[in-house]
Design a protein around this motif. Sequence first.
Motif, PDB file in Angstrom:
ATOM      1  N   ARG A  70     -38.363  13.280  48.458  1.00 21.72           N
ATOM      2  CA  ARG A  70     -38.810  11.902  48.064  1.00 21.72           C
ATOM      3  C   ARG A  70     -39.525  10.687  49.649  1.00 21.72           C
ATOM      4  O   ARG A  70     -40.161  10.204  49.595  1.00 21.72           O
ATOM      5  N   LYS A  75     -38.005   4.439  48.589  1.00 20.67           N
ATOM      6  CA  LYS A  75     -36.964   4.043  49.251  1.00 20.67           C
ATOM      7  C   LYS A  75     -36.575   2.779  50.510  1.00 20.67           C
ATOM      8  O   LYS A  75     -36.721   3.963  52.210  1.00 20.67           O
ATOM      9  N   TYR A  77     -34.735  -4.190  51.199  1.00 16.10           N
ATOM     10  CA  TYR A  77     -33.648  -4.267  50.674  1.00 16.10           C
ATOM     11  C   TYR A  77     -33.325  -5.705  49.765  1.00 16.10           C
ATOM     12  O   TYR A  77     -32.232  -5.694  48.943  1.00 16.10           O
ATOM     13  N   ASN A 113     -32.142  -5.950  46.098  1.00 15.77           N
ATOM     14  CA  ASN A 113     -31.561  -5.671  46.012  1.00 15.77           C
ATOM     15  C   ASN A 113     -29.948  -6.422  46.684  1.00 15.77           C
ATOM     16  O   ASN A 113     -28.986  -6.512  45.875  1.00 15.77           O
ATOM     17  N   GLU A 117     -32.691  -1.144  36.892  1.00 15.45           N
ATOM     18  CA  GLU A 117     -31.646  -0.488  37.359  1.00 15.45           C
ATOM     19  C   GLU A 117     -30.499  -1.658  37.859  1.00 15.45           C
ATOM     20  O   GLU A 117     -30.653  -2.707  38.269  1.00 15.45           O
ATOM     21  N   THR A 170     -27.536  -2.170  41.889  1.00 17.67           N
ATOM     22  CA  THR A 170     -28.636  -2.745  43.362  1.00 17.67           C
ATOM     23  C   THR A 170     -28.698  -1.242  44.316  1.00 17.67           C
ATOM     24  O   THR A 170     -29.185  -0.761  45.186  1.00 17.67           O
ATOM     25  N   THR A 171     -27.939  -0.147  43.784  1.00 22.58           N
ATOM     26  CA  THR A 171     -27.782   1.197  44.271  1.00 22.58           C
ATOM     27  C   THR A 171     -27.859   2.436  43.453  1.00 22.58           C
ATOM     28  O   THR A 171     -27.561   3.535  44.059  1.00 22.58           O
ATOM     29  N   SER A 172     -28.331   2.283  41.981  1.00 19.01           N
ATOM     30  CA  SER A 172     -27.443   3.251  41.002  1.00 19.01           C
ATOM     31  C   SER A 172     -28.623   3.090  40.142  1.00 19.01           C
ATOM     32  O   SER A 172     -29.007   1.733  39.956  1.00 19.01           O
ATOM     33  N   ASN A 173     -29.116   4.540  39.422  1.00 18.13           N
ATOM     34  CA  ASN A 173     -29.586   4.608  38.342  1.00 18.13           C
ATOM     35  C   ASN A 173     -28.762   3.943  36.929  1.00 18.13           C
ATOM     36  O   ASN A 173     -27.639   4.168  36.925  1.00 18.13           O
ATOM     37  N   LEU A 202     -36.549   3.069  40.976  1.00 17.03           N
ATOM     38  CA  LEU A 202     -36.384   4.067  42.122  1.00 17.03           C
ATOM     39  C   LEU A 202     -36.152   5.425  41.258  1.00 17.03           C
ATOM     40  O   LEU A 202     -35.376   5.221  40.638  1.00 17.03           O
ATOM     41  N   GLY A 240     -34.123   7.676  41.132  1.00 19.03           N
ATOM     42  CA  GLY A 240     -33.314   8.862  41.767  1.00 19.03           C
ATOM     43  C   GLY A 240     -32.781   9.767  41.215  1.00 19.03           C
ATOM     44  O   GLY A 240     -33.398  10.802  40.566  1.00 19.03           O
ATOM     45  N   ILE A 241     -32.167  10.844  42.161  1.00 16.83           N
ATOM     46  CA  ILE A 241     -32.390  12.718  42.607  1.00 16.83           C
ATOM     47  C   ILE A 241     -31.577  12.264  41.423  1.00 16.83           C
ATOM     48  O   ILE A 241     -31.209  13.440  41.020  1.00 16.83           O
ATOM     49  N   THR A 242     -30.137  11.753  41.139  1.00 17.15           N
ATOM     50  CA  THR A 242     -29.367  12.201  40.502  1.00 17.15           C
ATOM     51  C   THR A 242     -29.677  12.026  39.091  1.00 17.15           C
ATOM     52  O   THR A 242     -29.470  13.093  38.010  1.00 17.15           O
ATOM     53  N   ASN A 245     -25.904   7.561  40.816  1.00 14.78           N
ATOM     54  CA  ASN A 245     -26.202   7.320  42.360  1.00 14.78           C
ATOM     55  C   ASN A 245     -25.595   8.930  43.619  1.00 14.78           C
ATOM     56  O   ASN A 245     -24.503   9.294  42.792  1.00 14.78           O
ATOM     57  N   THR A 246     -26.345   9.046  44.309  1.00 11.66           N
ATOM     58  CA  THR A 246     -26.022  10.320  45.333  1.00 11.66           C
ATOM     59  C   THR A 246     -24.268  10.196  45.594  1.00 11.66           C
ATOM     60  O   THR A 246     -23.548  11.256  46.132  1.00 11.66           O
TER      61      THR A 246
HETATM   62  C1  PLP Z   1     -32.060   0.990  43.700  1.00 12.67           C
HETATM   63  C2  PLP Z   1     -32.013   2.129  43.750  1.00 12.67           C
HETATM   64  N1  PLP Z   1     -31.836   3.102  42.586  1.00 12.67           N
HETATM   65  C3  PLP Z   1     -30.787   3.969  41.898  1.00 12.67           C
HETATM   66  C4  PLP Z   1     -30.581   4.872  43.619  1.00 12.67           C
HETATM   67  C5  PLP Z   1     -30.099   6.069  42.923  1.00 12.67           C
HETATM   68  O1  PLP Z   1     -30.709   7.258  43.361  1.00 12.67           O
HETATM   69  P1  PLP Z   1     -29.763   8.579  44.771  1.00 12.67           P
HETATM   70  O2  PLP Z   1     -29.252   9.668  42.767  1.00 12.67           O
HETATM   71  O3  PLP Z   1     -31.860   9.372  44.331  1.00 12.67           O
HETATM   72  O4  PLP Z   1     -28.528   8.297  45.157  1.00 12.67           O
HETATM   73  C6  PLP Z   1     -30.668   3.717  44.737  1.00 12.67           C
HETATM   74  C7  PLP Z   1     -29.553   4.599  45.555  1.00 12.67           C
HETATM   75  O5  PLP Z   1     -29.620   4.195  46.730  1.00 12.67           O
HETATM   76  C8  PLP Z   1     -31.313   3.042  44.810  1.00 12.67           C
HETATM   77  O6  PLP Z   1     -30.286   2.662  45.759  1.00 12.67           O
END
Ligand code: PLP
Length: 285
Positions: A50, A149, A153, A156, A182, A184-187, A206, A208-210, A245-246
């Motif tokens: 990513r 990424k 921000y 967000n 989504e 602000t920092t998670s799906n 985004l 998201g890897i999780t 989220n990670t």
């Molecule tokens: C806007 C947004 N969406 C989703 C995610 C979740 O991504 P990940 O699962 O890679 O942490 C994040 C992580 O910071 C994010 O900033």
Amino acid sequence: MWVYLNNQFVEDDQAKVSIFDRGFLFGDGIFETLRIYKGQPLFLDRHLQRLHHSCEALALILSTPEPAWEMLLHELVERNHLEHALVRITISRGVGGLGPDPTGCLAPTIVIFPRPLPQLTKDQREQGVSIAIVNTRRQPSCALPTQVKSLNYLNNILAKQEAVKAQAFDGLMLNTDGHLAECTTSNIFFVKDQCLYTPSLQCGILPGITREIVLELATAKGMVVQEGTYEPKDLLDADEGFLTNTGFGILPVSKIDSRQLKSAKQGTETQIIQLLYESHIAKSC
Ligand SMILES: Cc1ncc(COP(=O)(O)O)c(C=O)c1O
């Protein structure tokens, strides 16, 4: 705390970046946050992939040879005696050009530092958190590719400010078509009649890897999984919901805009996903 800055490890109070750095001036750069689990970086290949996509999308060229990421992360872990933590890799385009044109700016600034895992209460982990559907819309990928990424921000941050005002754990953004995007920092995922739903990448989120891992684990387990385009009412009508989220992994959602989800407590499917995810992490190291 030891941090990595442009080819060397220094103490955090010695880590200085120029006021002319384009990351500071314009948010011109990218970042990755990954988790250290039992002293090992988790899902490093996916995070690096990513990171490279983000750099490519911004035509941000890394130095040659590229930093030996794995070695650097191991050194960071050792120097800071990290067992369970997060690590943020920040890459800005570096110093050069006080206007938007980045031409000739070829020495990116690279910073890596650790930070603690998010501190959540037992209640939040088990009973879930509340989220607010905010007015701030997710910026569309035609304006800024959402798969990047980006260091910028502001979108967000505005959404998070609304969520804080509404006393919610986080803000859920809709996209400009009014579909679920989504937080602000998670799906986001929701469950209805045992089927798992999540906004597709085309909704401008985004990747998201999780999220990606949850989709793989749920599919392998034989769960019915759908990525698509959803309205707020689909979520409000769901049996369960959770965020990915990670940092926090899988976090149940109990309330949306102060409306209790049907299964107000951590639902069955959410619990299954949490267990699958945790055992996958344990096996990955
Ligand atoms: C806007 C947004 N969406 C989703 C995610 C979740 O991504 P990940 O699962 O890679 O942490 C994040 C992580 O910071 C994010 O900033």
